[in-house]
Design an enzyme around this catalytic site. Structure first.
Site, PDB file in Angstrom:
ATOM      1  N   ASP A 112       0.802  -1.228   0.000  1.00 55.04           N
ATOM      2  CA  ASP A 112       0.000   0.000   0.000  1.00 55.04           C
ATOM      3  C   ASP A 112       0.838   1.283   0.000  1.00 55.04           C
ATOM      4  OD1 ASP A 112       1.136   0.047   2.504  1.00 55.04           O
ATOM      5  OD2 ASP A 112      -0.684  -0.563   3.557  1.00 55.04           O
ATOM      6  N   GLU A 134       0.128  -8.971  -1.438  1.00 54.28           N
ATOM      7  CA  GLU A 134      -0.594  -8.413  -0.284  1.00 54.28           C
ATOM      8  C   GLU A 134      -1.819  -7.611  -0.753  1.00 54.28           C
ATOM      9  OE1 GLU A 134       0.622  -5.356   2.849  1.00 54.28           O
ATOM     10  OE2 GLU A 134       1.505  -7.166   3.708  1.00 54.28           O
ATOM     11  N   GLU A 148      -2.406   5.169   2.540  1.00 55.11           N
ATOM     12  CA  GLU A 148      -2.253   3.749   2.183  1.00 55.11           C
ATOM     13  C   GLU A 148      -3.553   3.093   1.711  1.00 55.11           C
ATOM     14  OE1 GLU A 148      -0.910   5.158   4.859  1.00 55.11           O
ATOM     15  OE2 GLU A 148       1.252   4.795   4.698  1.00 55.11           O
ATOM     16  N   HIS A 223       5.482   5.405  13.266  1.00 57.46           N
ATOM     17  CA  HIS A 223       5.940   6.247  12.154  1.00 57.46           C
ATOM     18  C   HIS A 223       4.811   6.746  11.270  1.00 57.46           C
ATOM     19  CE1 HIS A 223       5.078   3.377   8.918  1.00 57.46           C
ATOM     20  NE2 HIS A 223       5.385   2.451   9.784  1.00 57.46           N
ATOM     21  N   ARG A 225       1.916   8.448   9.121  1.00 58.74           N
ATOM     22  CA  ARG A 225       1.594   9.853   8.861  1.00 58.74           C
ATOM     23  C   ARG A 225       0.452  10.351   9.739  1.00 58.74           C
ATOM     24  NH1 ARG A 225       4.335   9.314   4.165  1.00 58.74           N
ATOM     25  NH2 ARG A 225       4.891  11.206   3.048  1.00 58.74           N
ATOM     26  N   HIS A 256      12.239   5.702  13.355  1.00 50.91           N
ATOM     27  CA  HIS A 256      12.136   5.833  11.890  1.00 50.91           C
ATOM     28  C   HIS A 256      12.867   7.097  11.429  1.00 50.91           C
ATOM     29  CE1 HIS A 256      10.158   6.331   7.973  1.00 50.91           C
ATOM     30  NE2 HIS A 256       9.599   5.137   8.104  1.00 50.91           N
TER      31      HIS A 256
HETATM   32  C1  UD1 Z   1       6.385   5.026   3.921  1.00 50.47           C
HETATM   33  C2  UD1 Z   1       5.017   4.567   3.385  1.00 50.47           C
HETATM   34  C3  UD1 Z   1       4.239   3.871   4.486  1.00 50.47           C
HETATM   35  C4  UD1 Z   1       5.051   2.767   5.132  1.00 50.47           C
HETATM   36  C5  UD1 Z   1       6.398   3.325   5.589  1.00 50.47           C
HETATM   37  C6  UD1 Z   1       7.252   2.202   6.130  1.00 50.47           C
HETATM   38  C7  UD1 Z   1       3.949   5.988   1.693  1.00 50.47           C
HETATM   39  C8  UD1 Z   1       3.180   7.202   1.415  1.00 50.47           C
HETATM   40  N1  UD1 Z   1       4.259   5.742   2.974  1.00 50.47           N
HETATM   41  O1  UD1 Z   1       6.137   6.011   4.900  1.00 50.47           O
HETATM   42  O2  UD1 Z   1       3.057   3.321   3.931  1.00 50.47           O
HETATM   43  O3  UD1 Z   1       4.353   2.284   6.245  1.00 50.47           O
HETATM   44  O4  UD1 Z   1       7.067   3.921   4.467  1.00 50.47           O
HETATM   45  O5  UD1 Z   1       8.349   2.676   6.837  1.00 50.47           O
HETATM   46  O6  UD1 Z   1       4.302   5.264   0.784  1.00 50.47           O
HETATM   47  N2  UD1 Z   1      13.738   8.699   5.303  1.00 50.47           N
HETATM   48  C9  UD1 Z   1      15.124   8.673   5.235  1.00 50.47           C
HETATM   49  N3  UD1 Z   1      15.745   7.484   4.962  1.00 50.47           N
HETATM   50  C10 UD1 Z   1      15.067   6.319   4.775  1.00 50.47           C
HETATM   51  C11 UD1 Z   1      13.656   6.346   4.874  1.00 50.47           C
HETATM   52  C12 UD1 Z   1      13.023   7.541   5.124  1.00 50.47           C
HETATM   53  O7  UD1 Z   1      15.775   9.693   5.418  1.00 50.47           O
HETATM   54  O8  UD1 Z   1      15.689   5.292   4.547  1.00 50.47           O
HETATM   55  C13 UD1 Z   1      13.061   9.985   5.574  1.00 50.47           C
HETATM   56  C14 UD1 Z   1      13.139  10.953   4.372  1.00 50.47           C
HETATM   57  O9  UD1 Z   1      13.291  12.261   4.841  1.00 50.47           O
HETATM   58  C15 UD1 Z   1      11.763  10.761   3.733  1.00 50.47           C
HETATM   59  C16 UD1 Z   1      10.903  10.560   4.945  1.00 50.47           C
HETATM   60  O10 UD1 Z   1      11.678   9.745   5.835  1.00 50.47           O
HETATM   61  O11 UD1 Z   1      11.383  11.858   2.945  1.00 50.47           O
HETATM   62  C17 UD1 Z   1       9.568   9.945   4.743  1.00 50.47           C
HETATM   63  O12 UD1 Z   1       9.635   8.797   3.914  1.00 50.47           O
HETATM   64  P1  UD1 Z   1       8.309   8.332   3.091  1.00 50.47           P
HETATM   65  O13 UD1 Z   1       8.622   7.075   2.355  1.00 50.47           O
HETATM   66  O14 UD1 Z   1       7.755   9.450   2.301  1.00 50.47           O
HETATM   67  O15 UD1 Z   1       7.239   8.087   4.213  1.00 50.47           O
HETATM   68  P2  UD1 Z   1       7.211   7.042   5.411  1.00 50.47           P
HETATM   69  O16 UD1 Z   1       6.593   7.733   6.555  1.00 50.47           O
HETATM   70  O17 UD1 Z   1       8.530   6.402   5.554  1.00 50.47           O
HETATM   71  N1  UDP Z   2      11.650  -3.358  11.109  1.00 57.25           N
HETATM   72  C1  UDP Z   2      13.057  -3.406  11.040  1.00 57.25           C
HETATM   73  N2  UDP Z   2      13.788  -2.542  11.806  1.00 57.25           N
HETATM   74  C2  UDP Z   2      13.213  -1.626  12.621  1.00 57.25           C
HETATM   75  C3  UDP Z   2      11.800  -1.566  12.684  1.00 57.25           C
HETATM   76  C4  UDP Z   2      11.060  -2.448  11.897  1.00 57.25           C
HETATM   77  O1  UDP Z   2      13.599  -4.226  10.309  1.00 57.25           O
HETATM   78  O2  UDP Z   2      13.948  -0.877  13.281  1.00 57.25           O
HETATM   79  C5  UDP Z   2      10.860  -4.263  10.252  1.00 57.25           C
HETATM   80  C6  UDP Z   2       9.713  -4.990  10.916  1.00 57.25           C
HETATM   81  O3  UDP Z   2      10.113  -6.213  11.471  1.00 57.25           O
HETATM   82  C7  UDP Z   2       8.732  -5.168   9.766  1.00 57.25           C
HETATM   83  C8  UDP Z   2       8.977  -3.963   8.903  1.00 57.25           C
HETATM   84  O4  UDP Z   2      10.255  -3.453   9.261  1.00 57.25           O
HETATM   85  O5  UDP Z   2       9.021  -6.310   8.997  1.00 57.25           O
HETATM   86  C9  UDP Z   2       7.916  -2.941   9.156  1.00 57.25           C
HETATM   87  O6  UDP Z   2       8.294  -1.732   8.588  1.00 57.25           O
HETATM   88  P1  UDP Z   2       7.593  -0.373   8.972  1.00 57.25           P
HETATM   89  O7  UDP Z   2       7.110  -0.430  10.370  1.00 57.25           O
HETATM   90  O8  UDP Z   2       8.540   0.694   8.571  1.00 57.25           O
HETATM   91  O9  UDP Z   2       6.387  -0.300   7.917  1.00 57.25           O
HETATM   92  P2  UDP Z   2       4.881  -0.864   7.870  1.00 57.25           P
HETATM   93  O10 UDP Z   2       4.897  -2.305   8.151  1.00 57.25           O
HETATM   94  O11 UDP Z   2       4.084  -0.078   8.846  1.00 57.25           O
HETATM   95  O12 UDP Z   2       4.457  -0.524   6.483  1.00 57.25           O
END
Ligand code: UD1
Ligand code: UDP
Length: 385
Positions: A112, A134, A148, A223, A225, A256
């Site tokens: 999603d 999924e 999502e 984490h 939104r 995160h």
């Molecule tokens: C995204 C997904 C969410 C998922 C989550 C898992 C969307 C809209 N959201 O949310 O569904 O649950 O990932 O973690 O697709 N950032 C870094 N390094 C990284 C990752 C993130 O710096 O490796 C920072 C960046 O500033 C980035 C921000 O986090 O712009 C947000 O990342 P983004 O993928 O937009 O949203 P998530 O909240 O991570």
């Molecule tokens: N996870 C990880 N390291 C962390 C936190 C989570 O490897 O520090 C793993 C967790 O076991 C799961 C996945 O990341 O498999 C979940 O990711 P996240 O919570 O970012 O996203 P969501 O599942 O909410 O989309």
């Protein structure tokens, strides 16, 4: 003669390989697609192509390394504090070029995220069939989780093959009016494939976390939104209250990398006794930590699926979930983000062995570790027509 026939046959096989492109970009998608990629790579009838959007950069790379995946295409789109508009348009456009170059027979997306939504749409515009891993999860509230719920509805709408993890998700797809029932496959969730593989092969030493072995451990992640701002502040306040009232607990929170998460969490919880804030953990130590924790508090989707398999009580920091299955078994409870409610629910668990034991039951409604094999079999079946 025999040799010649064999060679001819082998060449024919290679020429007819089905080109399957897996697209993913965030940490959870990578974890859940890694076992699918491994299965695809092991099948001689398939040419596996991996394309990562790198919607996440560091958190994605951690997973690629663990599962030894080398993407064929890396769109490298992540920007600091990115917004949904630029994220979507970057993926949509860059995927166009990749699809034109690679010419896959099918594109697999996962779940999603915006990567899943935009990559699926891009493939649809190119008239390439999409397989949604999924598929079928729903809250039926288009603003929750945001964005999502809409992302997965659109990914399902443009898909041709649906890999639904559970009966409920199959039913959601049928109720949504999908006519090609034979293209819906109940596979289990690939997260269980990834978890079982990792726990079996990569149990990790956690000494660097400096956990106190005499204390009970609460593992926290948040984490989403919709939890940014006030809800996340309430969650942090609940944690402060819990460590104050329970001297025998420690809380560990791998934070995160989203700057909006980090600002609140570090302001509220940094330098506090018995609260350990870490960087996002690699999957192998994180899986080990889940096994070790006494209670898990999370708004993550994946952790809601993994923790029940490890017999860990999970309190979900959300008001609704698209993963109702473990709620029915009582291993998972929705607690929302209200400070008082979190404090009272966690306290009840910590104070009563009976309450704790009721939740700490190993249940596995999400899979048996064979989901990826079923997905690959379903793809082969589709192309064998
Ligand atoms: C995204 C997904 C969410 C998922 C989550 C898992 C969307 C809209 N959201 O949310 O569904 O649950 O990932 O973690 O697709 N950032 C870094 N390094 C990284 C990752 C993130 O710096 O490796 C920072 C960046 O500033 C980035 C921000 O986090 O712009 C947000 O990342 P983004 O993928 O937009 O949203 P998530 O909240 O991570
Ligand atoms: N996870 C990880 N390291 C962390 C936190 C989570 O490897 O520090 C793993 C967790 O076991 C799961 C996945 O990341 O498999 C979940 O990711 P996240 O919570 O970012 O996203 P969501 O599942 O909410 O989309």
């Amino acid at each position: 003669m025999l040799n010649y026939t064999y060679k001819k046959f082998f060449r024919r096989k290679i020429l007819e390989q089905i080109k399957v492109m897996s697209v993913f970009g965030t940490r959870p998608e990578a974890i859940k697609m890694a076992p699918v990629v491994q299965e695809l790579e092991n099948d001689m009838n398939i040419k596996s192509i991996v394309c990562t959007t790198a919607q996440h950069r560091e958190m994605l790379d951690q997973v690629l390394e663990l599962f030894k995946i080398k993407p064929d295409y890396d769109l490298n789109i992540m920007k600091e504090n990115q917004n949904l508009w630029s994220l979507t348009s970057d993926i949509l456009l860059k995927m166009k070029d990749v699809l034109e170059q690679a010419q896959p027979d099918i594109v697999l997306v996962h779940g999603d995220t915006t990567t899943a939504f935009a990559a699926a749409l891009s493939a649809f515009y190119a008239k390439i069939p999409v397989g949604h891993v999924e598929a079928g999860l729903r809250t039926f509230n288009k603003y929750y989780p945001f964005p999502e719920e809409l992302n997965r509805v659109v990914a399902d709408a443009v898909s041709t093959l649906y890999f639904a993890p559970t009966r409920t998700s199959v039913q959601n797809l049928l109720n949504s009016g999908i006519k090609e029932e034979k293209n819906i496959f109940q596979t289990g969730n690939t997260v269980i494939d990834a978890l079982l593989y990792t726990v079996k092969n990569h149990e990790t030493n956690l000494d660097n976390l400096k956990l106190n072995p005499d204390l009970r451990t609460i593992l926290l992640t948040s984490h989403r939104r919709e939890n940014l701002g006030k809800p996340l502040e309430e969650i942090c306040d609940a944690i402060l209250e819990l460590v104050k009232t329970h001297k025998d607990i420690q809380v560990i929170y791998p934070v995160h990398l989203n700057p909006n998460v980090r600002k609140t969490v570090f302001e509220k919880l940094e330098n506090h006794e018995r609260i350990i804030l870490t960087e996002p953990m690699e999957y192998a130590p994180f899986a080990t930590l889940m096994k070790k924790a006494d209670v898990i508090l999370t708004d993550s989707g994946g952790i809601q699926e993994e923790a029940p398999a490890l017999a860990k009580p999970v309190l979900v920091l959300r008001d609704e979930t698209e993963r109702p299955e473990a709620l029915e078994f009582g291993t998972v409870k929705l607690v929302g983000t209200d400070k008082e409610r979190i404090v009272s629910t966690v306290s009840a668990l910590l104070n009563s062995k009976e309450e704790y034991d009721k939740m700490a039951t190993a249940v596995n409604p999400y899979g048996d570790g064979l989901a990826s094999k079923r997905i690959v079999k379903a793809i082969l079946k589709y192309f064998a027509k």
